[in-house]
Design a protein around this motif. Structure first.
Motif, PDB file in Angstrom:
ATOM      1  N   VAL A 135     -14.829  40.065 -52.661  1.00 47.09           N
ATOM      2  CA  VAL A 135     -15.502  41.138 -53.382  1.00 47.09           C
ATOM      3  C   VAL A 135     -16.719  40.598 -54.144  1.00 47.09           C
ATOM      4  O   VAL A 135     -17.792  41.230 -54.168  1.00 47.09           O
ATOM      5  CB  VAL A 135     -14.520  41.840 -54.338  1.00 47.09           C
ATOM      6  N   ALA A 136     -16.585  39.422 -54.750  1.00 43.66           N
ATOM      7  CA  ALA A 136     -17.708  38.826 -55.475  1.00 43.66           C
ATOM      8  C   ALA A 136     -18.860  38.497 -54.527  1.00 43.66           C
ATOM      9  O   ALA A 136     -20.034  38.794 -54.825  1.00 43.66           O
ATOM     10  CB  ALA A 136     -17.250  37.572 -56.206  1.00 43.66           C
ATOM     11  N   GLU A 137     -18.557  37.905 -53.387  1.00 44.00           N
ATOM     12  CA  GLU A 137     -19.598  37.542 -52.424  1.00 44.00           C
ATOM     13  C   GLU A 137     -20.226  38.774 -51.779  1.00 44.00           C
ATOM     14  O   GLU A 137     -21.422  38.771 -51.461  1.00 44.00           O
ATOM     15  CB  GLU A 137     -19.028  36.606 -51.366  1.00 44.00           C
ATOM     16  N   TYR A 138     -19.424  39.814 -51.602  1.00 40.51           N
ATOM     17  CA  TYR A 138     -19.970  41.060 -51.061  1.00 40.51           C
ATOM     18  C   TYR A 138     -21.086  41.572 -51.966  1.00 40.51           C
ATOM     19  O   TYR A 138     -22.157  41.981 -51.489  1.00 40.51           O
ATOM     20  CB  TYR A 138     -18.859  42.098 -50.932  1.00 40.51           C
ATOM     21  N   GLY A 139     -20.864  41.546 -53.275  1.00 38.52           N
ATOM     22  CA  GLY A 139     -21.894  41.964 -54.220  1.00 38.52           C
ATOM     23  C   GLY A 139     -23.120  41.067 -54.183  1.00 38.52           C
ATOM     24  O   GLY A 139     -24.260  41.547 -54.240  1.00 38.52           O
ATOM     25  N   GLU A 140     -22.900  39.763 -54.078  1.00 37.05           N
ATOM     26  CA  GLU A 140     -24.017  38.823 -54.003  1.00 37.05           C
ATOM     27  C   GLU A 140     -24.853  39.056 -52.744  1.00 37.05           C
ATOM     28  O   GLU A 140     -26.093  39.062 -52.810  1.00 37.05           O
ATOM     29  CB  GLU A 140     -23.484  37.393 -54.017  1.00 37.05           C
ATOM     30  N   MET A 141     -24.192  39.246 -51.611  1.00 43.55           N
ATOM     31  CA  MET A 141     -24.920  39.477 -50.366  1.00 43.55           C
ATOM     32  C   MET A 141     -25.651  40.814 -50.393  1.00 43.55           C
ATOM     33  O   MET A 141     -26.748  40.948 -49.841  1.00 43.55           O
ATOM     34  CB  MET A 141     -23.961  39.403 -49.189  1.00 43.55           C
ATOM     35  N   TRP A 142     -25.050  41.798 -51.025  1.00 49.18           N
ATOM     36  CA  TRP A 142     -25.707  43.100 -51.159  1.00 49.18           C
ATOM     37  C   TRP A 142     -27.040  42.947 -51.886  1.00 49.18           C
ATOM     38  O   TRP A 142     -28.067  43.509 -51.465  1.00 49.18           O
ATOM     39  CB  TRP A 142     -24.790  44.060 -51.924  1.00 49.18           C
ATOM     40  N   ASN A 143     -27.045  42.196 -52.951  1.00 45.10           N
ATOM     41  CA  ASN A 143     -28.264  42.005 -53.730  1.00 45.10           C
ATOM     42  C   ASN A 143     -29.325  41.212 -52.975  1.00 45.10           C
ATOM     43  O   ASN A 143     -30.507  41.256 -53.336  1.00 45.10           O
ATOM     44  CB  ASN A 143     -27.934  41.300 -55.050  1.00 45.10           C
ATOM     45  N   GLN A 144     -28.915  40.496 -51.939  1.00 47.35           N
ATOM     46  CA  GLN A 144     -29.852  39.763 -51.089  1.00 47.35           C
ATOM     47  C   GLN A 144     -30.230  40.553 -49.844  1.00 47.35           C
ATOM     48  O   GLN A 144     -30.834  40.035 -48.909  1.00 47.35           O
ATOM     49  CB  GLN A 144     -29.232  38.426 -50.682  1.00 47.35           C
ATOM     50  N   ASN A 145     -29.879  41.849 -49.823  1.00 43.98           N
ATOM     51  CA  ASN A 145     -30.189  42.745 -48.699  1.00 43.98           C
ATOM     52  C   ASN A 145     -29.476  42.336 -47.412  1.00 43.98           C
ATOM     53  O   ASN A 145     -30.048  42.351 -46.316  1.00 43.98           O
ATOM     54  CB  ASN A 145     -31.693  42.844 -48.466  1.00 43.98           C
ATOM     55  N   PHE A 146     -28.213  41.970 -47.582  1.00 45.34           N
ATOM     56  CA  PHE A 146     -27.321  41.765 -46.445  1.00 45.34           C
ATOM     57  C   PHE A 146     -26.163  42.747 -46.568  1.00 45.34           C
ATOM     58  O   PHE A 146     -25.688  43.023 -47.675  1.00 45.34           O
ATOM     59  CB  PHE A 146     -26.781  40.335 -46.418  1.00 45.34           C
ATOM     60  N   ARG A 147     -25.711  43.267 -45.412  1.00 50.01           N
ATOM     61  CA  ARG A 147     -24.587  44.186 -45.395  1.00 50.01           C
ATOM     62  C   ARG A 147     -23.495  43.637 -44.473  1.00 50.01           C
ATOM     63  O   ARG A 147     -23.766  42.910 -43.515  1.00 50.01           O
ATOM     64  CB  ARG A 147     -25.018  45.571 -44.910  1.00 50.01           C
ATOM     65  N   LEU A 148     -22.273  44.017 -44.769  1.00 48.09           N
ATOM     66  CA  LEU A 148     -21.129  43.588 -43.968  1.00 48.09           C
ATOM     67  C   LEU A 148     -21.260  44.117 -42.544  1.00 48.09           C
ATOM     68  O   LEU A 148     -21.479  45.312 -42.332  1.00 48.09           O
ATOM     69  CB  LEU A 148     -19.844  44.097 -44.607  1.00 48.09           C
ATOM     70  N   ALA A 149     -21.123  43.228 -41.566  1.00 50.71           N
ATOM     71  CA  ALA A 149     -21.221  43.618 -40.162  1.00 50.71           C
ATOM     72  C   ALA A 149     -19.919  43.375 -39.404  1.00 50.71           C
ATOM     73  O   ALA A 149     -19.632  44.056 -38.422  1.00 50.71           O
ATOM     74  CB  ALA A 149     -22.355  42.853 -39.473  1.00 50.71           C
ATOM     75  N   VAL A 150     -19.136  42.382 -39.841  1.00 55.63           N
ATOM     76  CA  VAL A 150     -17.863  42.054 -39.202  1.00 55.63           C
ATOM     77  C   VAL A 150     -16.858  41.744 -40.298  1.00 55.63           C
ATOM     78  O   VAL A 150     -17.165  40.997 -41.237  1.00 55.63           O
ATOM     79  CB  VAL A 150     -17.988  40.836 -38.264  1.00 55.63           C
ATOM     80  N   LEU A 151     -15.658  42.314 -40.187  1.00 58.92           N
ATOM     81  CA  LEU A 151     -14.600  42.056 -41.163  1.00 58.92           C
ATOM     82  C   LEU A 151     -13.312  41.738 -40.420  1.00 58.92           C
ATOM     83  O   LEU A 151     -12.957  42.412 -39.453  1.00 58.92           O
ATOM     84  CB  LEU A 151     -14.398  43.276 -42.060  1.00 58.92           C
ATOM     85  N   ASP A 152     -12.613  40.706 -40.897  1.00 58.93           N
ATOM     86  CA  ASP A 152     -11.381  40.248 -40.257  1.00 58.93           C
ATOM     87  C   ASP A 152     -10.438  39.749 -41.352  1.00 58.93           C
ATOM     88  O   ASP A 152     -10.894  39.288 -42.405  1.00 58.93           O
ATOM     89  CB  ASP A 152     -11.700  39.128 -39.260  1.00 58.93           C
TER      90      ASP A 152
END
Length: 228
Positions: A135-152
């Motif tokens: 969850v923490a990294e998801y927020g960090e990547m969001w702020n860098q204009n990256f979105r989740l593409a694959v989840l496992d």
């Protein structure tokens, strides 16, 4: 399966159909509900959800979804953590990026499989994250204009872990995790009314109970979801 992998590695999987979704698990006997579900996602990704399961053999079994294409593709199966990262770096240098990723646990060891498509775009890969780390990294990547593409996900020593791939994007996205069947279906309906559709879905079993998660992207297209 090793024969398939040898062909893929030799030819780069340059065929008219390329792998769009990959699932792997130990051989299982399914309990309670019917075998896992497939969601029709408008020709995009298809994710498989499994019912309650019991491992009956330490032998990996695979599922896949193929879409029409003439582009190259690499497939790598049954890798450990270090092998996956080494091959990810190697294929990065060849301008290939992960398209789909799956994992399973046998004898306490996590094994990974992945398919790679041609791309020179940026990408972020994160493996074996706890819920809080994810969850923490998801927020960090969001702020860098990256979105989740694959989840496992996989479960090890009574705890769930997350593997994920992020691709460049500024589109809206919703992420929902750790829900039971009723909660997930209710969330799916809420997202539908907001014109968001399911793009990726995961499930895992803890304490004999199935949990579901997924991420949603903006869309008003039709979609079918079938589950327990």
């Amino acid at each position: 399966m090793r024969q398939l992998e040898a062909v893929v590695e030799e030819q780069g999987f340059s065929r008219r159909q390329v792998l769009a979704g990959l699932g792997a698990s130990a051989a299982t006997a399914l309990l309670g509900c019917g075998e896992g579900t497939e969601a029709a996602l408008g020709g995009a990704e298809v994710s498989r959800s499994q019912a309650l399961e019991t491992v009956v053999s330490p032998r990996a079994v695979y599922t896949g979804v193929w879409l029409p294409s003439t582009s190259g593709q690499y497939l790598r199966l049954d890798r450990d953590y270090d092998q996956l990262l080494a091959e990810y770096g190697d294929l990065w240098g060849k301008n290939f990026r992960i398209r789909t990723l799956s994992s399973y646990v046998v004898d306490g060891q996590v094994r990974y499989s992945a398919a790679y498509d041609p791309s020179g775009a940026g990408q972020g890969l994160r493996l074996a994250r706890t819920y809080d780390q994810f969850v923490a990294e998801y927020g960090e990547m969001w702020n860098q204009n990256f979105r989740l593409a694959v989840l496992d996900t996989f479960v090890l020593n009574g705890r769930e872990y997350y593997n994920c791939v992020y691709n460049p994007s500024v589109a809206g996205q919703y992420l929902r995790l750790g829900m039971d069947s009723n909660q997930f279906l209710a969330t799916y309906g809420e997202m539908w009314n907001l014109n968001y559709r399911l793009t990726g879905m995961v499930s895992y079993v803890l304490g004999g109970k199935a949990y579901y998660g997924g991420f949603f992207h903006p869309s008003s297209a039709g979609q079918g979801l079938r589950g327990c």
